[in-house]
Design a protein around this motif. Structure first.
Motif, short mmCIF file in Angstrom:
data_model
loop_
_atom_site.label_atom_id
_atom_site.label_comp_id
_atom_site.label_asym_id
_atom_site.label_seq_id
_atom_site.Cartn_x
_atom_site.Cartn_y
_atom_site.Cartn_z
N TYR A 163 57.27 29.44 29.70
CA TYR A 163 55.86 29.21 30.00
C TYR A 163 55.29 30.41 30.76
N MET A 164 55.99 30.85 31.81
CA MET A 164 55.53 31.97 32.60
C MET A 164 55.61 33.28 31.82
N MET A 165 56.62 33.42 30.97
CA MET A 165 56.76 34.62 30.16
C MET A 165 55.57 34.77 29.21
N PHE A 166 55.18 33.66 28.55
CA PHE A 166 54.05 33.74 27.62
C PHE A 166 52.73 33.95 28.35
N MET A 167 52.59 33.41 29.56
CA MET A 167 51.39 33.69 30.34
C MET A 167 51.33 35.19 30.70
N ASN A 168 52.48 35.77 31.00
CA ASN A 168 52.53 37.20 31.29
C ASN A 168 52.14 38.02 30.06
N TYR A 169 52.63 37.60 28.89
CA TYR A 169 52.24 38.30 27.65
C TYR A 169 50.75 38.15 27.38
N MET A 170 50.18 37.00 27.75
CA MET A 170 48.75 36.82 27.57
C MET A 170 47.98 37.80 28.45
N PHE A 171 48.46 38.01 29.67
CA PHE A 171 47.85 39.01 30.55
C PHE A 171 47.88 40.39 29.89
N ILE A 172 49.05 40.75 29.33
CA ILE A 172 49.20 42.07 28.70
C ILE A 172 48.27 42.18 27.49
N TYR A 173 48.14 41.09 26.72
CA TYR A 173 47.24 41.09 25.56
C TYR A 173 45.81 41.37 26.00
N TYR A 174 45.33 40.63 27.00
CA TYR A 174 43.95 40.83 27.46
C TYR A 174 43.75 42.24 28.03
N ARG A 175 44.76 42.75 28.74
CA ARG A 175 44.63 44.08 29.33
C ARG A 175 44.55 45.14 28.22
N THR A 176 45.41 45.04 27.22
CA THR A 176 45.45 46.06 26.17
C THR A 176 44.26 45.98 25.22
N THR A 177 43.59 44.82 25.16
CA THR A 177 42.43 44.69 24.26
C THR A 177 41.10 44.81 25.01
N GLY A 178 41.17 45.20 26.29
CA GLY A 178 39.95 45.49 27.03
C GLY A 178 39.25 44.29 27.63
N HIS A 179 39.89 43.12 27.64
CA HIS A 179 39.30 41.93 28.28
C HIS A 179 39.71 41.91 29.75
N ASP A 180 39.11 42.81 30.53
CA ASP A 180 39.59 43.06 31.89
C ASP A 180 39.47 41.84 32.81
N GLN A 181 38.37 41.10 32.71
CA GLN A 181 38.21 39.95 33.59
C GLN A 181 39.22 38.86 33.29
N LYS A 182 39.45 38.59 32.00
CA LYS A 182 40.45 37.59 31.63
C LYS A 182 41.85 38.03 32.07
N ALA A 183 42.14 39.32 31.89
CA ALA A 183 43.44 39.85 32.32
C ALA A 183 43.60 39.69 33.83
N ARG A 184 42.52 39.99 34.56
CA ARG A 184 42.56 39.89 36.02
C ARG A 184 42.77 38.45 36.47
N ASP A 185 42.10 37.50 35.80
CA ASP A 185 42.25 36.09 36.15
C ASP A 185 43.68 35.61 35.96
N ILE A 186 44.29 36.01 34.84
CA ILE A 186 45.66 35.58 34.57
C ILE A 186 46.64 36.25 35.53
N LEU A 187 46.43 37.53 35.80
CA LEU A 187 47.33 38.23 36.73
C LEU A 187 47.26 37.61 38.12
N ASN A 188 46.06 37.29 38.59
CA ASN A 188 45.92 36.63 39.90
C ASN A 188 46.59 35.27 39.90
N TYR A 189 46.47 34.57 38.79
CA TYR A 189 47.12 33.26 38.65
C TYR A 189 48.64 33.42 38.73
N LEU A 190 49.18 34.37 37.98
CA LEU A 190 50.63 34.59 37.98
C LEU A 190 51.12 35.00 39.36
N TRP A 191 50.35 35.84 40.02
CA TRP A 191 50.70 36.27 41.39
C TRP A 191 50.83 35.08 42.31
N ARG A 192 49.87 34.14 42.20
CA ARG A 192 49.88 32.96 43.07
C ARG A 192 51.07 32.05 42.79
#
Length: 312
Positions: A163-192
């Motif tokens: 579950y956490m691995m796929f959430m991390n991949y989702m962060f990478i997907y958003y980051r590499t496709t330029g969806h910076d806010q979505k990437a930031r939201d997921i990264l902050n979530y994972l950090w917490r």
């Protein structure tokens, strides 16, 4: 421990031991048959002794109850995780081919490891993020049956590695496709949420990845300061858990941290440590990715009037 007898039998068969060879001086053959048929639950002492006979820790295989080949499957899963860390794409492709030939490939957790391998290859090697996104989304829905936005907005946490691995991949997907806010939201979530599980062995490698990504954003994108204690904790955690293959990245973050604080000599010191640690790793693909992405102005500020090649 429902089904542990099934697991014990599968390991015994995979190890090519007869019932009498497996249980000699541990328990009677009759009792061993009863264990393997799930008619008796073995004591902790018997499980320990059988594990010693099999040369493994049976408790490490509880997620693979019902597998035909639990030992080989776990070896491949563990190897897969380690290969992904080095970004050895060809090795991961070969490993994935081996996994796809197993009879157990449709069972959890092997099926999630296989999907994770394909996602990893499509994100980093084949550069097909849309295909990766579809597989990530499908896997997350299978695990928790809710969409990604709901997970992030509700701080939904499942104590599941995949579950956490796929959430991390989702962060990478958003980051590499330029969806910076979505990437930031997921990264902050994972950090917490990963701070809750960083001492759980199965999350150790993933935890380091998330912390590195989080601190990279704050140091190199937001140019924020006051991360010294977090970086020291990260370095200590890597040393404690023997995750030395990515220490060079932590040294790089420390260099950036001191650069932001205008402590150029400290930044230079950690940059040298980054180079030394990176050159010593057995597989240098990830280190080379970092080198290729360095900001020339950052390097020049630390090493004025020198070319980067001199550092080597």
């Amino acid at each position: 421990m429902t089904g542990i007898g099934t697991l014990i039998k599968a390991i015994r068969v995979e190890k090519k031991l007869t019932v009498s060879e497996a249980c000699e001086s541990i328990c009677s053959e009759r009792f061993m048959y009863m264990i393997e048929n799930n008619n008796r639950i073995p004591s902790a002492e018997i499980i320990k002794k059988l594990g010693e006979r099999f040369e493994l820790n049976i408790y490490d295989y509880l997620d693979l109850i019902g597998f035909k080949c639990p030992v080989n499957s776990k070896n491949l899963i563990d190897h897969s995780r380690n290969v992904k860390l080095t970004r050895n794409y060809r090795a991961l492709e070969n490993l994935t081919d081996q996994m796809e030939k197993l009879d157990d490939r449709f069972k959890e957790p092997l099926c999630y490891e296989l999907v994770g391998n394909h996602v990893f290859l499509e994100l980093f090697f084949k550069k097909k993020p849309q295909l990766a996104y579809k597989k990530i989304e499908e896997s997350l829905l299978r695990i928790v049956n809710v969409n990604i936005d709901w997970i992030v907005n509700n701080n939904h946490f499942v104590n599941d590695y995949y579950y956490m691995m796929f959430m991390n991949y989702m962060f990478i997907y958003y980051r590499t496709t330029g969806h910076d806010q979505k990437a930031r939201d997921i990264l902050n979530y994972l950090w917490r949420v990963l701070h809750k599980s960083k001492h759980d062995k199965k999350f150790e490698m993933l935890y380091v990845s998330i912390v590195i990504n989080y601190l990279y954003d704050h140091i190199f994108i937001y140019k924020s300061i006051n991360h010294e204690s977090e970086l020291d904790s990260l370095l200590e955690f890597q040393m404690k858990t023997n995750q030395l293959n990515r220490v060079f990245f932590t040294y790089f973050l420390l260099s950036g941290h001191y650069y932001n604080e205008n402590k150029i000599e400290k930044a230079k010191e950690y940059f040298k440590l980054m180079i030394a640690a990176g050159m010593s790793v057995s597989d240098q693909m990830q280190f080379q990715d970092l080198i290729d992405g360095l900001d020339p102005s950052f390097v020049n500020d630390i090493y004025p009037n020198r070319t980067f090649d001199i550092l080597f």
